[in-house]
Design a protein around this motif. Structure first.
Motif, PDB file in Angstrom:
ATOM      1  N   ILE A   4       0.907  -1.382  -0.165  1.00  0.00           N
ATOM      2  CA  ILE A   4       0.025  -0.111  -0.145  1.00  0.00           C
ATOM      3  C   ILE A   4       0.743   1.296  -0.223  1.00  0.00           C
ATOM      4  CG2 ILE A   4      -1.711   1.239   1.351  1.00  0.00           C
ATOM      5  CD1 ILE A   4      -2.903  -1.476   2.389  1.00  0.00           C
ATOM      6  N   ILE A   5       1.956   1.151   0.731  1.00  0.00           N
ATOM      7  CA  ILE A   5       2.831   2.333   0.767  1.00  0.00           C
ATOM      8  C   ILE A   5       3.346   2.524  -0.543  1.00  0.00           C
ATOM      9  CG2 ILE A   5       5.144   3.314   1.853  1.00  0.00           C
ATOM     10  CD1 ILE A   5       4.169   1.819   4.482  1.00  0.00           C
ATOM     11  N   ARG A   6       3.951   1.549  -1.301  1.00  0.00           N
ATOM     12  CA  ARG A   6       4.569   1.479  -2.542  1.00  0.00           C
ATOM     13  C   ARG A   6       3.702   1.845  -3.559  1.00  0.00           C
ATOM     14  NH1 ARG A   6       9.037   1.353  -0.416  1.00  0.00           N
ATOM     15  NH2 ARG A   6       9.889  -0.733   0.448  1.00  0.00           N
ATOM     16  N   LEU A   7       2.312   1.710  -3.440  1.00  0.00           N
ATOM     17  CA  LEU A   7       1.122   2.213  -4.343  1.00  0.00           C
ATOM     18  C   LEU A   7       1.013   3.572  -4.138  1.00  0.00           C
ATOM     19  CD1 LEU A   7      -0.948   0.981  -6.183  1.00  0.00           C
ATOM     20  CD2 LEU A   7      -2.518   0.963  -4.449  1.00  0.00           C
ATOM     21  N   VAL A   8       0.988   4.048  -2.882  1.00  0.00           N
ATOM     22  CA  VAL A   8       0.777   5.583  -2.539  1.00  0.00           C
ATOM     23  C   VAL A   8       1.985   6.298  -3.162  1.00  0.00           C
ATOM     24  CG1 VAL A   8       0.655   7.214  -1.091  1.00  0.00           C
ATOM     25  CG2 VAL A   8      -0.838   5.276  -0.793  1.00  0.00           C
ATOM     26  N   ILE A   9       3.326   5.963  -2.930  1.00  0.00           N
ATOM     27  CA  ILE A   9       4.407   6.540  -3.596  1.00  0.00           C
ATOM     28  C   ILE A   9       4.462   6.649  -5.045  1.00  0.00           C
ATOM     29  CG2 ILE A   9       7.060   6.324  -3.819  1.00  0.00           C
ATOM     30  CD1 ILE A   9       7.164   5.483  -1.017  1.00  0.00           C
ATOM     31  N   THR A  10       3.873   5.445  -5.933  1.00  0.00           N
ATOM     32  CA  THR A  10       3.819   5.515  -7.079  1.00  0.00           C
ATOM     33  C   THR A  10       2.864   6.414  -7.542  1.00  0.00           C
ATOM     34  OG1 THR A  10       4.549   3.312  -7.212  1.00  0.00           O
ATOM     35  CG2 THR A  10       3.479   4.093  -9.186  1.00  0.00           C
ATOM     36  N   ALA A  11       1.559   6.564  -6.900  1.00  0.00           N
ATOM     37  CA  ALA A  11       0.615   7.642  -6.998  1.00  0.00           C
ATOM     38  C   ALA A  11       0.890   8.813  -7.134  1.00  0.00           C
ATOM     39  CB  ALA A  11      -0.561   7.084  -6.257  1.00  0.00           C
ATOM     40  N   ILE A  12       1.934   9.172  -5.998  1.00  0.00           N
ATOM     41  CA  ILE A  12       2.453  10.626  -5.862  1.00  0.00           C
ATOM     42  C   ILE A  12       3.218  10.833  -6.900  1.00  0.00           C
ATOM     43  CG2 ILE A  12       4.067  11.802  -4.432  1.00  0.00           C
ATOM     44  CD1 ILE A  12       2.751  10.455  -1.843  1.00  0.00           C
ATOM     45  N   SER A  13       4.173   9.895  -7.312  1.00  0.00           N
ATOM     46  CA  SER A  13       4.939  10.014  -8.458  1.00  0.00           C
ATOM     47  C   SER A  13       4.148  10.346  -9.880  1.00  0.00           C
ATOM     48  CB  SER A  13       6.076   8.875  -8.621  1.00  0.00           C
ATOM     49  OG  SER A  13       6.729   8.492  -7.677  1.00  0.00           O
ATOM     50  N   GLY A  33     -11.501  12.175  -6.896  1.00  0.00           N
ATOM     51  CA  GLY A  33     -11.209  11.674  -8.364  1.00  0.00           C
ATOM     52  C   GLY A  33      -9.853  11.441  -8.555  1.00  0.00           C
ATOM     53  N   LYS A  34      -9.370  12.354  -8.480  1.00  0.00           N
ATOM     54  CA  LYS A  34      -7.973  12.376  -9.008  1.00  0.00           C
ATOM     55  C   LYS A  34      -7.138  11.453  -8.012  1.00  0.00           C
ATOM     56  CE  LYS A  34      -7.602  17.144 -10.946  1.00  0.00           C
ATOM     57  NZ  LYS A  34      -7.226  18.527 -10.824  1.00  0.00           N
ATOM     58  N   ALA A  35      -7.439  11.516  -6.976  1.00  0.00           N
ATOM     59  CA  ALA A  35      -6.615  10.525  -5.976  1.00  0.00           C
ATOM     60  C   ALA A  35      -6.937   9.271  -6.400  1.00  0.00           C
ATOM     61  CB  ALA A  35      -7.023  10.835  -4.631  1.00  0.00           C
ATOM     62  N   GLY A  36      -8.075   8.865  -6.625  1.00  0.00           N
ATOM     63  CA  GLY A  36      -8.521   7.482  -7.026  1.00  0.00           C
ATOM     64  C   GLY A  36      -8.198   7.284  -8.257  1.00  0.00           C
ATOM     65  N   THR A  37      -8.242   7.930  -9.251  1.00  0.00           N
ATOM     66  CA  THR A  37      -7.495   7.743 -10.675  1.00  0.00           C
ATOM     67  C   THR A  37      -5.995   7.399 -10.463  1.00  0.00           C
ATOM     68  OG1 THR A  37      -9.295   9.189 -11.786  1.00  0.00           O
ATOM     69  CG2 THR A  37      -7.227   8.780 -13.103  1.00  0.00           C
ATOM     70  N   LEU A  38      -5.500   8.321  -9.690  1.00  0.00           N
ATOM     71  CA  LEU A  38      -3.796   8.006  -9.598  1.00  0.00           C
ATOM     72  C   LEU A  38      -3.465   6.872  -8.880  1.00  0.00           C
ATOM     73  CD1 LEU A  38      -2.816  11.733  -8.663  1.00  0.00           C
ATOM     74  CD2 LEU A  38      -2.142  10.503 -10.841  1.00  0.00           C
ATOM     75  N   LEU A  39      -4.382   6.340  -7.810  1.00  0.00           N
ATOM     76  CA  LEU A  39      -4.413   4.925  -7.262  1.00  0.00           C
ATOM     77  C   LEU A  39      -4.202   3.856  -7.902  1.00  0.00           C
ATOM     78  CD1 LEU A  39      -5.681   5.799  -3.674  1.00  0.00           C
ATOM     79  CD2 LEU A  39      -3.133   5.310  -4.281  1.00  0.00           C
ATOM     80  N   ALA A  40      -5.490   4.003  -8.865  1.00  0.00           N
ATOM     81  CA  ALA A  40      -5.723   2.785  -9.740  1.00  0.00           C
ATOM     82  C   ALA A  40      -4.644   2.865 -10.956  1.00  0.00           C
ATOM     83  CB  ALA A  40      -7.055   3.287 -10.512  1.00  0.00           C
ATOM     84  N   VAL A  41      -4.237   3.917 -11.537  1.00  0.00           N
ATOM     85  CA  VAL A  41      -3.258   4.024 -12.537  1.00  0.00           C
ATOM     86  C   VAL A  41      -1.817   3.515 -11.987  1.00  0.00           C
ATOM     87  CG1 VAL A  41      -1.675   5.507 -13.991  1.00  0.00           C
ATOM     88  CG2 VAL A  41      -4.388   5.895 -13.794  1.00  0.00           C
ATOM     89  N   ALA A  42      -1.570   3.794 -10.495  1.00  0.00           N
ATOM     90  CA  ALA A  42      -0.263   3.119 -10.039  1.00  0.00           C
ATOM     91  C   ALA A  42      -0.657   1.796 -10.003  1.00  0.00           C
ATOM     92  CB  ALA A  42      -0.354   3.790  -8.634  1.00  0.00           C
ATOM     93  N   ALA A  43      -1.646   1.189  -9.599  1.00  0.00           N
ATOM     94  CA  ALA A  43      -1.963  -0.198  -9.520  1.00  0.00           C
ATOM     95  C   ALA A  43      -1.784  -0.946 -10.885  1.00  0.00           C
ATOM     96  CB  ALA A  43      -3.280  -0.560  -8.943  1.00  0.00           C
ATOM     97  N   ILE A  44      -2.323  -0.198 -11.896  1.00  0.00           N
ATOM     98  CA  ILE A  44      -2.071  -0.733 -13.326  1.00  0.00           C
ATOM     99  C   ILE A  44      -0.615  -0.835 -13.593  1.00  0.00           C
ATOM    100  CG2 ILE A  44      -2.594  -0.334 -15.712  1.00  0.00           C
ATOM    101  CD1 ILE A  44      -5.285   0.854 -14.718  1.00  0.00           C
ATOM    102  N   PHE A  45       0.206   0.431 -13.485  1.00  0.00           N
ATOM    103  CA  PHE A  45       1.550   0.664 -13.727  1.00  0.00           C
ATOM    104  C   PHE A  45       2.462  -0.644 -13.056  1.00  0.00           C
ATOM    105  CE2 PHE A  45       5.635   3.093 -13.337  1.00  0.00           C
ATOM    106  CZ  PHE A  45       5.950   3.240 -14.835  1.00  0.00           C
ATOM    107  N   GLY A  46       2.030  -0.694 -11.790  1.00  0.00           N
ATOM    108  CA  GLY A  46       2.668  -1.910 -11.115  1.00  0.00           C
ATOM    109  C   GLY A  46       2.597  -3.218 -11.662  1.00  0.00           C
ATOM    110  N   MET A  81       3.162   3.900 -21.888  1.00  0.00           N
ATOM    111  CA  MET A  81       2.319   4.263 -22.891  1.00  0.00           C
ATOM    112  C   MET A  81       1.054   3.128 -22.855  1.00  0.00           C
ATOM    113  SD  MET A  81       4.169   5.653 -26.118  1.00  0.00           S
ATOM    114  CE  MET A  81       2.527   5.951 -27.201  1.00  0.00           C
ATOM    115  N   LEU A  82       1.566   1.869 -22.420  1.00  0.00           N
ATOM    116  CA  LEU A  82       0.683   0.585 -22.233  1.00  0.00           C
ATOM    117  C   LEU A  82      -0.282   1.028 -21.024  1.00  0.00           C
ATOM    118  CD1 LEU A  82      -0.091  -2.107 -23.097  1.00  0.00           C
ATOM    119  CD2 LEU A  82       1.567  -2.833 -21.620  1.00  0.00           C
ATOM    120  N   THR A  83       0.389   1.610 -19.902  1.00  0.00           N
ATOM    121  CA  THR A  83      -0.564   1.680 -18.861  1.00  0.00           C
ATOM    122  C   THR A  83      -1.505   3.004 -19.099  1.00  0.00           C
ATOM    123  OG1 THR A  83       1.494   1.243 -17.339  1.00  0.00           O
ATOM    124  CG2 THR A  83      -0.418   2.734 -16.329  1.00  0.00           C
TER     125      THR A  83
END
Length: 125
Positions: A4-13, A33-46, A81-83
């Motif tokens: 979860i911490i790594r996910l939040v760090i990626t979302a902040i990045s 909405g922005k925070a949720g989108t960033l967390l979802a994209v961070a999960a996809i990126f991971g 780009m795939l993300t």
């Protein structure tokens, strides 16, 4: 807890990348909405990095050696780009416009994530 911490760090990045780099857009109406989108994209990126990066490194081992690892920059941009493409298919408000923006975004996300991960203890200390 570490995931979860790594996910939040990626979302902040990712958020910092949307602020700094032209061509990386985050379109959500509210801060939540922005925070949720960033967390979802961070999960996809991971997930994209966890699944595809080892396969690409194994298959393209010769390219990595031949280019002294510089092909990794191209691979990171393509994975970014795939993300963005997957986020678009899931109707998330995250879009990367062009290869140069993807490469710069991947580099920035990598550096910021590395710096933030250095500040957070990993539990082995």
């Amino acid at each position: 807890m570490g995931i979860i911490i790594r996910l939040v760090i990626t979302a902040i990045s990712l958020w910092i990348a949307t602020l700094v780099i032209d061509g990386i857009d985050l379109s959500a109406d509210s801060a939540a909405g922005k925070a949720g989108t960033l967390l979802a994209v961070a999960a996809i990126f991971g997930l994209v990095n966890a699944i595809l990066r080892p396969i690409i490194k194994t298959v393209g081992c010769g390219f990595y050696v031949f280019t002294l690892g510089l092909v990794a920059i191209v691979v990171n941009g393509l994975l970014f780009m795939l993300t963005s493409w997957i986020a678009g298919k899931l109707d998330l408000g995250f879009h990367v416009d062009g290869f140069i923006a993807a490469v710069l975004g991947a580099l920035l996300v990598g550096v910021v994530s590395w710096l933030l991960n250095m500040l957070v203890p990993d539990g082995d200390d």
